[in-house]
Design an enzyme around this catalytic site. Sequence first.
Site, PDB file in Angstrom:
ATOM      1  N   ARG B 279       0.810  -1.220   0.000  1.00  0.00           N
ATOM      2  CA  ARG B 279       0.000   0.000   0.000  1.00  0.00           C
ATOM      3  C   ARG B 279       0.838   1.262   0.000  1.00  0.00           C
ATOM      4  O   ARG B 279       0.528   2.220  -0.717  1.00  0.00           O
ATOM      5  CB  ARG B 279      -0.935  -0.013   1.205  1.00  0.00           C
ATOM      6  CG  ARG B 279      -2.030  -1.032   1.009  1.00  0.00           C
ATOM      7  CD  ARG B 279      -3.008  -1.033   2.139  1.00  0.00           C
ATOM      8  NE  ARG B 279      -4.116  -1.932   1.814  1.00  0.00           N
ATOM      9  CZ  ARG B 279      -5.084  -2.250   2.643  1.00  0.00           C
ATOM     10  NH1 ARG B 279      -5.100  -1.746   3.862  1.00  0.00           N
ATOM     11  NH2 ARG B 279      -6.038  -3.058   2.266  1.00  0.00           N
ATOM     12  N   GLU B 367      -8.604  -0.887  16.083  1.00  0.00           N
ATOM     13  CA  GLU B 367      -7.747   0.116  15.451  1.00  0.00           C
ATOM     14  C   GLU B 367      -7.249   1.159  16.446  1.00  0.00           C
ATOM     15  O   GLU B 367      -6.195   1.772  16.242  1.00  0.00           O
ATOM     16  CB  GLU B 367      -8.525   0.801  14.311  1.00  0.00           C
ATOM     17  CG  GLU B 367      -7.677   1.739  13.469  1.00  0.00           C
ATOM     18  CD  GLU B 367      -8.450   2.359  12.305  1.00  0.00           C
ATOM     19  OE1 GLU B 367      -9.588   1.912  12.044  1.00  0.00           O
ATOM     20  OE2 GLU B 367      -7.917   3.280  11.668  1.00  0.00           O
TER      21      GLU B 367
END
Lengths: 112, 523
Positions: B279, B367
């Site tokens: 990414r 997260e």
Amino acid sequence: MGTPPDHPRLSARLKIRRGASFESFDVPFEPGQTVLDGLRWIRAQRDPSLAIRFSCINANACKECMMRVDGKTVYACTTRLVAGEMRLEPLPNKKLIKDLVTEIAPPDERLR
Amino acid sequence: MLCSDVLVVGSGAAGMYAAIAAARAGSNVLLVDRSLIGRGGATVMAQMTVAVAVGEEEPDHWEHHLADTVKAGRGLCDAELSQLLCEDGPACIREMDEWGVGWARRDGHMAQVHAPGHDRKRCVYVDFLNTGPAVSKTLRARVQRTPEIQRVGDLVVTELAIRDGMCVGAHAVHTPTGASVPIAAKATILATGGLTRLYARNSASINMGGDGYALALRAGAELIDMEFVQFFPIGHLAPRLVGMDPIMWDPFRYKLGGRLLNSEMKEFLPEEGRYISARDVATHGILKEVAAGRGSPHGGAWLSFQHCSEAVLREAFGPVIDRLAANGIDLTRQPIEVAPIAHYHMGGMRAGADMQTTVPHLFAAGEAVGGANGANRLSGNAITEALTFGRRAGERAAALAAKIPMPAIEASSGFSSNRSKINPAAEIVRLQKLMNEHVGPLRTQNGLERALQEIRQMCGDLPPPRAGLDPEWMDLHDLRNMRLVAECVTRAALARTESRGAHQREDFPETSAAWERHQTIRV
């Protein structure tokens, strides 16, 4: 960087029910933009006191932005703006909280 | 006043799994969300895949998954947290399977696809583009069937309650009425997700403004790795697409390859139609093409599936092809435009393998926890992280709650007295543009310093809400938290004078061995 293609500048008049009366806002938009885009523009550019409910913004995943547009129950995030007048109202069968926000949480998920 | 053994803030996958695990371990649980239960947050939007070494498609072991996670993390993965994610992943995925999530199957076993950065086929999913909604729905149903869990939506936590240095619950506001609601809890779990709403281009819900980080910071907790914001390289850019997650092209590339092209219709990454770029590499590759004047018309790259026939597209994505057609997109005839979009935050609250933060009795999950993914997250690790960290946090919070008495908390709220006259909705838009421009995937000292200066001048006061639903107060609340968290990201990015993973400094393009370390922030 390339330049985005030019679009004609369009305008929608959102006639929004706020309690007992309606208030109208002229919203500039480009083809493809949604009613939710228009409502967010109004809050940032014209009137931050306007109450709307949404969470996921664009993905139609949270299902929180349901409202009435021109008498039909729709999601604001997937309804495209059109030039001319659009009438926005809260869901008629739910308890009104403010402006376009209604009580849509299941009864056992509310503060008791 | 509410009161519970365990308070869970946030009802994405991490929060719901934490609530289930805590209840199973004997606690009564209060699960609150600023939005509706199980509807807001990031999980419900995930249309992608879940990385887990269940070894159904080909032999696998969690240690292989761990090796890939650590490699992707560019030297900064927290060893304990990464191991927890990879080792506990299979048990959580199988439990979700028992609960009826409906992982896609082929020949009687779970189907697993090969995502970039993995050494084998490891990623499970729910067809079609339905992973996140299916995970949310499954956990929501499970939570609803657990009588020990009380659920309350439309409740926004404004401050943690701290006594003698320990977390004893939280102060919240019930948004439809504006009422203050103190919550006493023996243990508190923040499962509030990341901070991607700080950026103008993001794939987040409105809840992802970094609430948990701001709460933790004001309560004295440590944050870690705040500079590492993952931009997802091929977020949808144009033509305008509604009703779909902007990161939906990822699963398209898993199944169909696809070619990423510049304005000259040439591939600029060494991919040759295969989906292999990490990414961070793809994000910077696209932005470099744009900077060199070879971007697509809206300032991104072209993504083409024109090599696929209608039949191939339909077999892979069924009804999604009709949803694209309703948006005026025919992939057999046209490429679409994609560009990097803020997607995930590797940093967050510093926590041990028991998920407890540096403030006793305050836990984190999902997260919101920093460290497991280092400087760059591997595809598919986010849901796995939510499930495994949620389960662990719930178990450990319940174990703590079983040993201590219920604390008392005072009804103080700590609101400021004056209400600023700014339009806070407009200020949030301004902050998002500032962050995207100067604290995004490509950073410089000048840009970061300019951002920091502007961020510090933004309004950080929070007055009490007016009676009834007060949308401006909600924006002031968000602006206050977003401003604080934006400052943390910017300061950490300014201090790290190297490039690593998602943090790329144009003025310090090399990775420095001396910087193979974490930065922490506390106030």
